[in-house]
Structure formats: C-alpha cells, structure tokens
Enzyme design. Structure first.
Site, short mmCIF file in Angstrom:
data_model
loop_
_atom_site.label_atom_id
_atom_site.label_comp_id
_atom_site.label_asym_id
_atom_site.label_seq_id
_atom_site.Cartn_x
_atom_site.Cartn_y
_atom_site.Cartn_z
N SER A 1 -29.53 -16.79 118.29
CA SER A 1 -31.01 -17.41 118.33
C SER A 1 -30.96 -18.92 118.05
CB SER A 1 -31.57 -16.61 117.10
OG SER A 1 -31.03 -16.79 115.77
N ASP B 1 -38.69 -19.84 109.73
CA ASP B 1 -38.71 -18.66 109.07
C ASP B 1 -37.56 -18.35 108.14
OD1 ASP B 1 -36.60 -17.98 110.65
OD2 ASP B 1 -37.74 -16.55 112.04
N HIS C 1 -34.14 -19.54 110.35
CA HIS C 1 -34.26 -20.50 111.41
C HIS C 1 -34.97 -21.72 111.29
CE1 HIS C 1 -34.02 -16.49 113.54
NE2 HIS C 1 -33.09 -16.98 113.90
#
Ligand SMILES: *[C@@H]1O[C@H](CO)[C@@H](O)[C@H](O)[C@H]1NC(C)=O
Ligand SMILES: *[C@@H]1O[C@H](CO)[C@@H](O)[C@H](O)[C@H]1NC(C)=O
Ligand SMILES: *[C@@H]1O[C@H](CO)[C@@H](O)[C@H](O)[C@H]1NC(C)=O
Ligand SMILES: *[C@@H]1O[C@H](CO)[C@@H](O)[C@H](O)[C@H]1NC(C)=O
Ligand SMILES: *[C@@H]1O[C@H](CO)[C@@H](O)[C@H](O)[C@H]1NC(C)=O
Ligand SMILES: *[C@@H]1O[C@H](CO)[C@@H](O)[C@H](O)[C@H]1NC(C)=O
Length: 376
Positions: free
Chosen positions: A63, A349, A352
């Site tokens: 990610s 979040d 990230h």
C-alpha cells in the site's frame, strides 16, 4: 454475520494493538509554509532530470506504493480516500499522492499505470511510463489482502514481456522499485504464529533476495531500488493510542524492523557482488525509507510541536464509534471522521501517511534517489 474475520482491513497494517475506541481531535494548524519548500524540491528534481523522460518505472510492493491495484469497492477505493488528489478515490491508501507518484516525478515521467487499470485501446500510450504491480496488504511471503505477493507481481510483468508489451530495449532503460513495508510481520501477528521473529525475518529476506535476483535475471531490469522498512513501530497503530500523545514508539517492533533492514542491506551487498562476479547487468540500490521516515516524523513533530500542538502524529481519519481507535475498516468508511486539514497532518490513517506526510518523507528520501544516476 461473519463467523471468523480472517483478515483485518488492509488499512490496519501493523495492527499490533487492538485498543480502545478513542477519538482524537485532529491538529489544526494555521499556516502551510512547508509546502513552499516541498514544491521547490520537487521542481528542482524535475529540472534536473528532465532529460531522462524516457525511463520506465516498474513498481512492486504494498500500500505504500499502490496506485490502483487494490480490489474495487474496498479500502482505498472508497471515500474519503483520494480527496486531496485526485479528488476521488483512486486506490491510493492516502488522501492524495503516495511514494510512487513522487518517485515518478523525480524521474520526470508520469506515474506508471496500475496493472489493474490497463484497458483495451491506446495500450502503448498507457504503458509508456511503465507499470505499477504493487497492491495494498501484500508482502514477500504472505498477504493480508487478496492481492498477489511480490513473486506473483514479478510474474505479472514476466507475462507482459512474454506477450511482447515490452522488449529488452525498453527494459534496459527501466528502473524497478520494490517496497515491503511489513505485511509479512502483520500477517504473522494476526495468525498468532509470530513465535520467532528472527526466523520469520530470515525467511522474508531470503525470499526477497530471490525476488530481487529475478527482477535482474528473468526480467532484465538493470536498476532495482529496494526500500528499507519504515520505522513501523512508530506508526500510530503499532505505537498504540497513548503514543499518539507521547510520540513513543513500539521498541519491540522497531527491533524487528532493524534486524530486517540489516539483513536486507546484507542481501543487497550479496546481490551486487554476484552481479560483479558473474558480469551481470544489474545493480541494486538501497533506498533508506527508515531514515527518511524518521527524519520526516521528527521534523513534523518539531514543527507542529513548536506551534503547541499536543498531538502532531495523530491520524487524520478517526472513528467516533466503532472497534478501532483510528482509521477505517473497508465497509465503514461512511462513519469516518476526516480532520479539517489533511494537508497539515502527517498520518492519514493508522498506517499510512497523508500526501503531506509523503511530501515530507520524499524530501528526506530524495538524496537516495540520485543513486539511480550515479550508477550509469
Ligand atoms: C487512453 O485513452 C483513454 C480513453 O480515450 C484516455 O482517457 C486515456 O487518457 C488514454 N491514456 C493515455 C495514457 O493516453
Ligand atoms: C476488503 O478487503 C479485505 C482484505 O482483502 C477483505 O477481508 C474484505 O472482505 C473486503 N471487503 C469486501 C466488502 O469485499
Ligand atoms: C522496443 O519497443 C519500443 C516501444 O516500446 C520500440 O520503440 C522499439 O523500436 C522496440 N525495439 C526493438 C528492438 O524492437
Ligand atoms: C541491454 O543492455 C545490455 C547491457 O548494457 C546490453 O548488453 C544489451 O545489448 C542491451 N539490449 C538491448 C536490446 O538493447
Ligand atoms: C529463532 O530462530 C533463530 C533462527 O532460526 C534461532 O537461531 C533461534 O534459536 C530461535 N529462537 C527461539 C527462541 O526459538
Ligand atoms: C551486460 O553488458 C555487457 C556490456 O555492458 C554486455 O557485453 C553483456 O552481453 C551484457 N550481458 C547481458 C546478460 O545482457
């Protein structure tokens, strides 16, 4: 009702502490003077490398570099992800750009298309800048999402080459980036079999070394940049909610990261030696995300701290009600609270960075990227 939740939402990478639902107010800072510096640094990089606009970038990982391969209608494909850039969800696990966008910018090319976004039609136009195979939640030996692990991502490029989407001339003029930010460790933790972190790290690095070798030998990309792991123990999830106030890190997890990075650097040295000894056309470059991330975090703390914000590292996304103290789970995005100024936050979040966070990390990482040009 789900009987068994095997996978936690991917936005909860490194979920070591499933803790109380606590709602933190986001810091709201008046002036965004950081953006001046950042914009200048990015422009400088572009000027410097404009001549290099023909390079292609192939990206593998998770990610931290995914720009649209995650499964549709889930996680990063739901609002409020992407609200800063491009304005709607784009599969990036952030409010805006992620590391891939910055690296492409550094190289003077457009962000390579995400493999899952390739459509029939102007294929050669779409493939011009390379392809991004990275997918949120994936690791080297395991994944916490349905996405392909690193070896399978490399296989996807191999298949494209067999179908002649790229020839050796293209690949000779390409750069690969590999990111593994910790999903293997998260997976082990979730499965409650992280009995021996040392053994797992050895397994992860052994496989990673094999995969890096494949990019050189099977794929034929001569320059491969591999990212060290970030200080994962300092992410809000790993550090725990109290740490969001005190900015303390999870030392146990950072010790694992440290060992991972040491072994990875040794593996890269071995690969380089092997290239030299066997006259292989491949070099490997360590991109120190650990250091860049740490510097950016400190700078951010210092900066916002000086403005008397108690909690500069609190994530922008929070949940008022729900199981988790921060972030979102894939089907609960509607219940999420977004801070007023994502452009001033560091974390989007619990795992990230925001685009602003990546901006700051990129500034610190940039000098590592010049190695791609020192090895002509
Ligand atoms: C390819 O064509 C589509 C549809 O016309 C367009 O939206 C897209 O921008 C094109 N892609 C590239 C890379 O030119
Ligand atoms: C979203 O992705 C996660 C991780 O792959 C998975 O566990 C979950 O079932 C997905 N949610 C939906 C609604 O498909
Ligand atoms: C390789 O592919 C590029 C387009 O990606 C093309 O311009 C070039 O002529 C090809 N080279 C060879 C040797 O086929
Ligand atoms: C690719 O680069 C290698 C090493 O520089 C060279 O030997 C080979 O001829 C190149 N291949 C093509 C098709 O350009
Ligand atoms: C963990 O694994 C390493 C490497 O395989 C081994 O040397 C060590 O003894 C193991 N530790 C424990 C506590 O089992
Ligand atoms: C590597 O590059 C050299 C020259 O730079 C070339 O002679 C050799 O054939 C290349 N080897 C491979 C495997 O491409």
């Amino acid at each position: 009702m789900e009987k068994r939740q095997r996978f936690l939402p991917v936005s909860f990478l490194f979920f070591f502490f499933i803790t109380l639902a606590v709602w933190f107010a986001c810091p709201q800072i008046g002036a965004a003077d950081d953006h001046r510096t950042t914009a200048r640094a990015r422009r400088d990089a572009r000027e410097h490398h404009r001549h290099n606009g023909h390079v292609k970038l192939f990206v593998f990982g998770d990610s931290y570099v995914d720009t649209g391969n995650f499964e549709p209608n889930n996680g990063s494909w739901l609002p409020p992800f992407g609200r800063t850039f491009p304005g709607v969800p784009s599969g990036r696990f952030s409010d805006g750009r992620v590391l891939t966008d910055y690296i492409a910018d550094f190289l003077g090319i457009r962000t390579p298309i995400a493999y899952q976004q390739i459509r029939v039609g102007n294929i050669s136009e779409q493939l011009k800048s390379g392809v991004n195979f990275a997918c949120g939640g994936t690791g080297i030996v395991s994944a916490i999402s349905k996405g392909p692990i690193l070896g399978d991502q490399i296989g996807q490029l191999g298949q494209m080459i067999r179908h002649r989407f790229y020839n050796q001339t293209d690949l000779n003029n390409s750069i690969a980036i590999v990111a593994a930010s910790g999903n293997d460790y998260l997976y082990a933790t979730l499965q409650v079999f992280l009995l021996n972190a040392t053994a797992l790290t050895r397994r992860v690095i052994k496989q990673l070394k094999t995969d890096l070798g494949r990019i050189r030998d099977e794929i034929g990309i001569p320059k491969v940049g591999v990212l060290l792991m970030e200080p994962a123990g300092c992410l809000p999830n790993s550090a725990g909610p109290s740490a969001m106030y005190s900015s303390k890190c999870n030392d146990a997890y950072n010790a694992i990261v440290s060992n991972h990075n040491q072994l990875l650097k040794q593996a890269v040295r071995d690969l380089i030696k092997e290239s030299t000894n066997n006259k292989k056309n491949g070099t490997f470059i360590v991109l120190d995300l650990f250091q860049a991330f740490s510097i950016a975090l400190e700078e951010h703390k210092y900066h916002t701290g000086s403005l008397k914000y108690k909690n500069p590292l609190k994530p922008c996304l929070t949940q008022e009600h729900g199981k988790y103290p921060c972030g979102v789970s894939h089907n609960q995005n509607s219940q999420v609270r977004v801070c007023k100024h994502p452009e001033l936050a560091f974390f989007w979040d619990c795992n990230h960075p925001t685009q602003n966070g990546w901006d700051e990390i990129y500034l610190a990482l940039q000098h590592s990227l010049y190695q791609f040009y020192d090895t002509e």
